[in-house]
Design an enzyme around this catalytic site. Structure first.
Site, PDB file in Angstrom:
ATOM      1  N   PRO A  89      46.196 -26.463   3.239  1.00 36.29           N
ATOM      2  CA  PRO A  89      46.565 -26.005   1.890  1.00 36.29           C
ATOM      3  C   PRO A  89      48.052 -25.659   1.783  1.00 36.29           C
ATOM      4  O   PRO A  89      48.606 -25.589   0.692  1.00 36.29           O
ATOM      5  CB  PRO A  89      45.701 -24.761   1.697  1.00 36.29           C
ATOM      6  CG  PRO A  89      44.589 -24.898   2.664  1.00 36.29           C
ATOM      7  CD  PRO A  89      45.181 -25.613   3.844  1.00 36.29           C
ATOM      8  N   GLU A 116      40.256 -20.394  10.397  1.00 37.91           N
ATOM      9  CA  GLU A 116      41.373 -19.955   9.529  1.00 37.91           C
ATOM     10  C   GLU A 116      42.542 -20.912   9.610  1.00 37.91           C
ATOM     11  O   GLU A 116      43.478 -20.845   8.815  1.00 37.91           O
ATOM     12  CB  GLU A 116      41.821 -18.534   9.935  1.00 37.91           C
ATOM     13  CG  GLU A 116      40.745 -17.483   9.770  1.00 37.91           C
ATOM     14  CD  GLU A 116      40.099 -17.565   8.383  1.00 37.91           C
ATOM     15  OE1 GLU A 116      38.865 -17.759   8.328  1.00 37.91           O
ATOM     16  OE2 GLU A 116      40.852 -17.510   7.378  1.00 37.91           O
ATOM     17  N   ARG A 154      42.894 -48.519   1.107  1.00 38.22           N
ATOM     18  CA  ARG A 154      42.693 -49.464   0.002  1.00 38.22           C
ATOM     19  C   ARG A 154      43.994 -50.138  -0.420  1.00 38.22           C
ATOM     20  O   ARG A 154      43.984 -51.120  -1.156  1.00 38.22           O
ATOM     21  CB  ARG A 154      42.033 -48.767  -1.181  1.00 38.22           C
ATOM     22  CG  ARG A 154      42.750 -47.590  -1.771  1.00 38.22           C
ATOM     23  CD  ARG A 154      41.882 -46.800  -2.717  1.00 38.22           C
ATOM     24  NE  ARG A 154      41.345 -47.603  -3.789  1.00 38.22           N
ATOM     25  CZ  ARG A 154      42.049 -48.075  -4.809  1.00 38.22           C
ATOM     26  NH1 ARG A 154      43.329 -47.790  -4.851  1.00 38.22           N
ATOM     27  NH2 ARG A 154      41.513 -48.792  -5.762  1.00 38.22           N
ATOM     28  N   ASP A 169      45.607 -49.355 -10.943  1.00 40.57           N
ATOM     29  CA  ASP A 169      45.156 -48.008 -10.566  1.00 40.57           C
ATOM     30  C   ASP A 169      45.751 -46.912 -11.423  1.00 40.57           C
ATOM     31  O   ASP A 169      46.852 -47.047 -11.949  1.00 40.57           O
ATOM     32  CB  ASP A 169      45.608 -47.700  -9.128  1.00 40.57           C
ATOM     33  CG  ASP A 169      44.474 -47.953  -8.155  1.00 40.57           C
ATOM     34  OD1 ASP A 169      44.698 -47.829  -6.960  1.00 40.57           O
ATOM     35  OD2 ASP A 169      43.386 -48.306  -8.639  1.00 40.57           O
TER      36      ASP A 169
HETATM   37  C1  4FV Z   1      42.873 -28.317   3.048  1.00 39.46           C
HETATM   38  C2  4FV Z   1      43.315 -28.606   1.751  1.00 39.46           C
HETATM   39  C3  4FV Z   1      42.025 -27.175   3.427  1.00 39.46           C
HETATM   40  C4  4FV Z   1      41.941 -24.530   5.342  1.00 39.46           C
HETATM   41  C5  4FV Z   1      41.329 -23.724   6.441  1.00 39.46           C
HETATM   42  C6  4FV Z   1      40.642 -26.008   6.656  1.00 39.46           C
HETATM   43  C7  4FV Z   1      41.124 -25.783   5.258  1.00 39.46           C
HETATM   44  C8  4FV Z   1      40.445 -24.645   7.231  1.00 39.46           C
HETATM   45  N1  4FV Z   1      43.361 -29.248   3.867  1.00 39.46           N
HETATM   46  N2  4FV Z   1      44.076 -29.749   1.833  1.00 39.46           N
HETATM   47  N3  4FV Z   1      43.065 -27.945   0.609  1.00 39.46           N
HETATM   48  N4  4FV Z   1      41.912 -26.935   4.776  1.00 39.46           N
HETATM   49  O1  4FV Z   1      41.488 -26.476   2.564  1.00 39.46           O
HETATM   50  O2  4FV Z   1      44.074 -30.115   3.107  1.00 39.46           O
HETATM   51  O3  4FV Z   1      40.849 -24.653   8.578  1.00 39.46           O
END
Ligand code: 4FV
Length: 245
Positions: A89, A116, A154, A169
Protein backbone atom coordinates in the site's frame (compact mmCIF):
# COMPACT_ATOMS: atom_id res chain seq x y z
CA UNK A 1 8.35 -12.52 -20.32
CA UNK A 2 9.61 -14.26 -17.17
CA UNK A 3 8.01 -13.42 -13.83
CA UNK A 4 9.32 -14.86 -10.56
CA UNK A 5 7.11 -14.42 -7.51
CA UNK A 6 8.44 -14.62 -3.94
CA UNK A 7 5.45 -15.59 -1.78
CA UNK A 8 4.50 -17.79 1.17
CA UNK A 9 1.72 -19.06 -1.14
CA UNK A 10 3.39 -19.56 -4.55
CA UNK A 11 0.53 -21.74 -5.85
CA UNK A 12 -1.83 -18.82 -5.35
CA UNK A 13 -0.29 -16.88 -8.23
CA UNK A 14 0.11 -19.99 -10.40
CA UNK A 15 -3.61 -20.71 -9.95
CA UNK A 16 -4.61 -17.13 -10.72
CA UNK A 17 -2.61 -17.21 -13.93
CA UNK A 18 -3.93 -20.59 -15.06
CA UNK A 19 -7.06 -19.27 -16.72
CA UNK A 20 -8.05 -17.27 -19.79
CA UNK A 21 -5.53 -14.95 -21.42
CA UNK A 22 -2.75 -15.53 -18.86
CA UNK A 23 -3.28 -19.30 -18.93
CA UNK A 24 -3.05 -19.27 -22.71
CA UNK A 25 0.03 -17.02 -22.58
CA UNK A 26 1.76 -19.63 -20.41
CA UNK A 27 0.75 -22.36 -22.89
CA UNK A 28 2.04 -20.24 -25.78
CA UNK A 29 5.35 -19.69 -23.94
CA UNK A 30 4.72 -15.92 -23.79
CA UNK A 31 4.74 -15.97 -19.98
CA UNK A 32 7.05 -17.97 -17.75
CA UNK A 33 5.84 -17.85 -14.16
CA UNK A 34 7.72 -19.33 -11.19
CA UNK A 35 7.06 -19.15 -7.45
CA UNK A 36 9.67 -19.08 -4.67
CA UNK A 37 8.56 -19.74 -1.08
CA UNK A 38 10.72 -17.93 1.54
CA UNK A 39 9.87 -20.71 3.99
CA UNK A 40 12.05 -22.98 1.82
CA UNK A 41 14.92 -20.58 2.63
CA UNK A 42 14.24 -20.21 6.37
CA UNK A 43 16.56 -21.53 9.08
CA UNK A 44 15.70 -23.78 12.01
CA UNK A 45 13.23 -26.61 12.59
CA UNK A 46 10.30 -24.23 12.51
CA UNK A 47 11.54 -22.48 9.34
CA UNK A 48 10.51 -19.16 10.90
CA UNK A 49 9.63 -16.43 8.35
CA UNK A 50 8.24 -13.73 10.69
CA UNK A 51 8.70 -12.24 14.13
CA UNK A 52 7.17 -9.64 16.45
CA UNK A 53 7.63 -5.95 15.53
CA UNK A 54 10.23 -3.88 17.37
CA UNK A 55 8.48 -1.03 19.13
CA UNK A 56 5.53 -3.31 19.91
CA UNK A 57 2.12 -3.21 18.28
CA UNK A 58 -0.12 -5.86 16.68
CA UNK A 59 0.79 -8.50 14.17
CA UNK A 60 4.06 -9.87 12.86
CA UNK A 61 6.74 -8.67 10.42
CA UNK A 62 8.46 -10.82 7.78
CA UNK A 63 12.11 -11.60 8.51
CA UNK A 64 14.90 -10.38 6.18
CA UNK A 65 16.90 -13.54 5.44
CA UNK A 66 14.26 -16.03 4.24
CA UNK A 67 13.03 -13.37 1.78
CA UNK A 68 16.53 -12.32 0.79
CA UNK A 69 17.62 -15.93 0.16
CA UNK A 70 14.48 -16.58 -1.90
CA UNK A 71 15.06 -13.40 -3.96
CA UNK A 72 18.66 -14.39 -4.65
CA UNK A 73 17.63 -17.92 -5.65
CA UNK A 74 15.02 -16.48 -8.02
CA UNK A 75 17.54 -14.11 -9.61
CA UNK A 76 20.20 -16.82 -9.98
CA UNK A 77 17.69 -19.11 -11.70
CA UNK A 78 18.05 -17.05 -14.92
CA UNK A 79 20.97 -14.86 -16.09
CA UNK A 80 18.64 -12.22 -17.59
CA UNK A 81 18.54 -8.94 -15.58
CA UNK A 82 15.35 -8.45 -13.57
CA UNK A 83 13.43 -5.62 -11.91
CA UNK A 84 12.30 -6.37 -8.32
CA UNK A 85 8.87 -5.00 -7.41
CA UNK A 86 7.41 -5.07 -3.87
CA UNK A 87 3.60 -4.91 -3.88
CA UNK A 88 2.47 -2.75 -0.94
CA UNK A 89 0.00 0.00 0.00
CA UNK A 90 3.05 2.30 0.37
CA UNK A 91 3.83 1.84 -3.32
CA UNK A 92 3.11 4.11 -6.30
CA UNK A 93 -0.45 3.51 -7.55
CA UNK A 94 -0.43 1.11 -10.51
CA UNK A 95 -1.65 2.72 -13.77
CA UNK A 96 -2.04 1.44 -17.34
CA UNK A 97 0.86 3.61 -18.46
CA UNK A 98 3.13 1.96 -15.82
CA UNK A 99 1.77 -1.44 -16.88
CA UNK A 100 2.74 -0.66 -20.49
CA UNK A 101 6.28 0.23 -19.38
CA UNK A 102 6.66 -2.90 -17.23
CA UNK A 103 5.26 -5.07 -20.04
CA UNK A 104 8.42 -4.15 -21.96
CA UNK A 105 10.69 -5.67 -19.31
CA UNK A 106 12.26 -9.10 -19.98
CA UNK A 107 12.02 -10.22 -16.37
CA UNK A 108 10.16 -9.14 -13.25
CA UNK A 109 10.64 -10.44 -9.71
CA UNK A 110 7.55 -9.77 -7.58
CA UNK A 111 7.83 -9.69 -3.77
CA UNK A 112 4.64 -10.45 -1.84
CA UNK A 113 4.29 -9.55 1.84
CA UNK A 114 2.02 -11.07 4.46
CA UNK A 115 1.24 -10.10 8.07
CA UNK A 116 1.98 -6.40 8.77
CA UNK A 117 4.63 -6.36 6.05
CA UNK A 118 8.36 -6.84 5.53
CA UNK A 119 11.41 -5.64 7.49
CA UNK A 120 12.16 -2.24 5.89
CA UNK A 121 15.88 -3.01 5.60
CA UNK A 122 15.09 -5.76 3.08
CA UNK A 123 12.93 -3.35 1.05
CA UNK A 124 15.69 -0.71 1.04
CA UNK A 125 18.36 -3.23 0.02
CA UNK A 126 16.59 -5.45 -2.51
CA UNK A 127 13.56 -3.64 -3.97
CA UNK A 128 13.74 -1.50 -7.15
CA UNK A 129 10.14 -0.29 -6.98
CA UNK A 130 7.09 -0.40 -4.69
CA UNK A 131 3.68 -0.58 -6.38
CA UNK A 132 0.20 -0.39 -4.86
CA UNK A 133 -2.97 -1.62 -6.57
CA UNK A 134 -5.16 0.59 -4.43
CA UNK A 135 -5.70 2.44 -1.15
CA UNK A 136 -7.03 -0.50 0.85
CA UNK A 137 -5.36 -3.28 2.88
CA UNK A 138 -5.20 -6.87 1.65
CA UNK A 139 -4.16 -9.84 3.76
CA UNK A 140 -1.22 -10.42 1.43
CA UNK A 141 0.55 -9.05 -1.65
CA UNK A 142 -0.38 -12.09 -3.77
CA UNK A 143 -3.61 -10.64 -5.15
CA UNK A 144 -1.73 -7.48 -6.11
CA UNK A 145 0.97 -9.57 -7.78
CA UNK A 146 -1.72 -11.51 -9.69
CA UNK A 147 -3.20 -8.20 -10.87
CA UNK A 148 0.19 -7.08 -12.18
CA UNK A 149 0.88 -10.46 -13.84
CA UNK A 150 -2.50 -10.29 -15.61
CA UNK A 151 -2.09 -6.65 -16.71
CA UNK A 152 1.44 -7.05 -18.19
CA UNK A 153 0.78 -10.48 -19.72
CA UNK A 154 -2.15 -9.32 -21.85
CA UNK A 155 0.15 -6.71 -23.42
CA UNK A 156 2.67 -9.35 -24.49
CA UNK A 157 2.82 -9.68 -28.29
CA UNK A 158 0.55 -12.58 -29.25
CA UNK A 159 -1.21 -12.86 -25.88
CA UNK A 160 -4.46 -11.35 -27.18
CA UNK A 161 -6.14 -12.40 -30.39
CA UNK A 162 -7.73 -9.65 -32.48
CA UNK A 163 -11.10 -9.83 -30.80
CA UNK A 164 -9.37 -9.20 -27.51
CA UNK A 165 -7.16 -6.40 -28.80
CA UNK A 166 -5.68 -4.08 -26.17
CA UNK A 167 -6.00 -1.14 -28.54
CA UNK A 168 -9.51 -0.28 -27.44
CA UNK A 169 -8.70 -0.76 -23.77
CA UNK A 170 -9.73 1.58 -21.01
CA UNK A 171 -6.95 4.02 -20.33
CA UNK A 172 -5.50 3.09 -23.74
CA UNK A 173 -5.38 6.84 -24.23
CA UNK A 174 -5.85 7.73 -20.59
CA UNK A 175 -9.67 7.85 -20.88
CA UNK A 176 -12.38 5.55 -19.55
CA UNK A 177 -13.76 3.09 -22.10
CA UNK A 178 -16.94 3.74 -24.10
CA UNK A 179 -20.05 1.60 -23.46
CA UNK A 180 -20.29 -1.69 -25.38
CA UNK A 181 -23.31 -3.39 -26.90
CA UNK A 182 -24.01 -6.72 -28.64
CA UNK A 183 -27.03 -8.74 -29.81
CA UNK A 184 -29.99 -8.49 -29.57
CA UNK A 185 -30.54 -5.04 -31.11
CA UNK A 186 -33.90 -4.76 -29.34
CA UNK A 187 -34.23 -5.88 -25.72
CA UNK A 188 -36.69 -5.07 -22.92
CA UNK A 189 -33.75 -3.30 -21.28
CA UNK A 190 -33.48 -1.00 -24.26
CA UNK A 191 -32.12 -0.62 -27.77
CA UNK A 192 -28.61 -0.38 -29.14
CA UNK A 193 -27.56 3.21 -30.04
CA UNK A 194 -28.41 3.71 -33.76
CA UNK A 195 -24.95 4.97 -34.70
CA UNK A 196 -23.44 1.57 -33.81
CA UNK A 197 -25.71 -0.10 -36.38
CA UNK A 198 -24.94 2.51 -39.08
CA UNK A 199 -21.80 0.88 -40.45
CA UNK A 200 -20.34 4.40 -40.69
CA UNK A 201 -16.99 3.82 -39.00
CA UNK A 202 -16.15 7.53 -38.73
CA UNK A 203 -19.43 8.25 -36.96
CA UNK A 204 -18.97 5.18 -34.74
CA UNK A 205 -15.42 6.23 -33.78
CA UNK A 206 -16.62 9.78 -33.02
CA UNK A 207 -19.50 8.47 -30.89
CA UNK A 208 -17.17 6.17 -28.94
CA UNK A 209 -14.68 9.02 -28.41
CA UNK A 210 -17.50 11.28 -27.23
CA UNK A 211 -18.66 8.63 -24.75
CA UNK A 212 -15.12 8.11 -23.42
CA UNK A 213 -14.61 11.85 -22.98
CA UNK A 214 -18.03 12.34 -21.38
CA UNK A 215 -17.74 9.41 -18.98
CA UNK A 216 -14.22 10.39 -18.00
CA UNK A 217 -15.25 14.00 -17.32
CA UNK A 218 -18.19 12.79 -15.20
CA UNK A 219 -16.70 9.80 -13.37
CA UNK A 220 -12.96 10.54 -13.31
CA UNK A 221 -12.36 14.25 -13.79
CA UNK A 222 -8.91 13.62 -12.24
CA UNK A 223 -7.98 11.81 -15.48
CA UNK A 224 -9.07 14.62 -17.81
CA UNK A 225 -7.24 17.93 -18.40
CA UNK A 226 -9.92 19.74 -20.40
CA UNK A 227 -7.54 22.59 -21.21
CA UNK A 228 -5.29 20.12 -22.98
CA UNK A 229 -8.09 18.68 -25.11
CA UNK A 230 -8.01 19.13 -28.88
CA UNK A 231 -10.64 21.39 -30.49
CA UNK A 232 -12.36 18.27 -31.86
CA UNK A 233 -12.41 16.56 -28.44
CA UNK A 234 -13.69 19.70 -26.75
CA UNK A 235 -16.53 19.84 -29.32
CA UNK A 236 -17.36 16.14 -28.68
CA UNK A 237 -17.37 16.70 -24.91
CA UNK A 238 -19.68 19.70 -25.35
CA UNK A 239 -22.02 17.61 -27.52
CA UNK A 240 -22.01 14.84 -24.87
CA UNK A 241 -22.95 17.33 -22.16
CA UNK A 242 -25.77 18.70 -24.30
CA UNK A 243 -27.05 15.15 -24.91
CA UNK A 244 -26.83 14.42 -21.16
CA UNK A 245 -29.09 17.49 -20.74
C1 4FV B 1 -1.33 -4.16 -1.13
C2 4FV B 1 -2.01 -3.15 -1.84
C3 4FV B 1 -1.68 -4.64 0.22
C4 4FV B 1 -0.48 -4.98 3.23
C5 4FV B 1 -0.10 -5.82 4.41
C6 4FV B 1 -0.21 -7.19 2.45
C7 4FV B 1 -0.98 -5.94 2.19
C8 4FV B 1 0.00 -7.24 3.93
N1 4FV B 1 -0.32 -4.58 -1.89
N2 4FV B 1 -1.37 -3.01 -3.05
N3 4FV B 1 -3.09 -2.44 -1.47
N4 4FV B 1 -0.75 -5.44 0.82
O1 4FV B 1 -2.73 -4.29 0.75
O2 4FV B 1 -0.37 -3.89 -3.05
O3 4FV B 1 1.28 -7.75 4.20
Amino acid sequence: MRIDVVSLFPDFIAQCAAFGVTGRAVERGLLWLHGWNPRDYAEGNYRKVDDRPFGGGPGMVMLIDPLRNALQAARQADPAPSRTIYLSPQGRPLTQSRVRELAGEQRLVLLCGRYEGIDERLVAAEVDEEISIGDYVLSGGELAAAVLVDAVTRLQEGALNDAESAQQDSFGDGLLDCPHYTRPVEHELGAVPEVLLSGNHAHIAAWRRMQSLGRTSQRRPDLLDEQALSKADRKLLEQWRVEQG
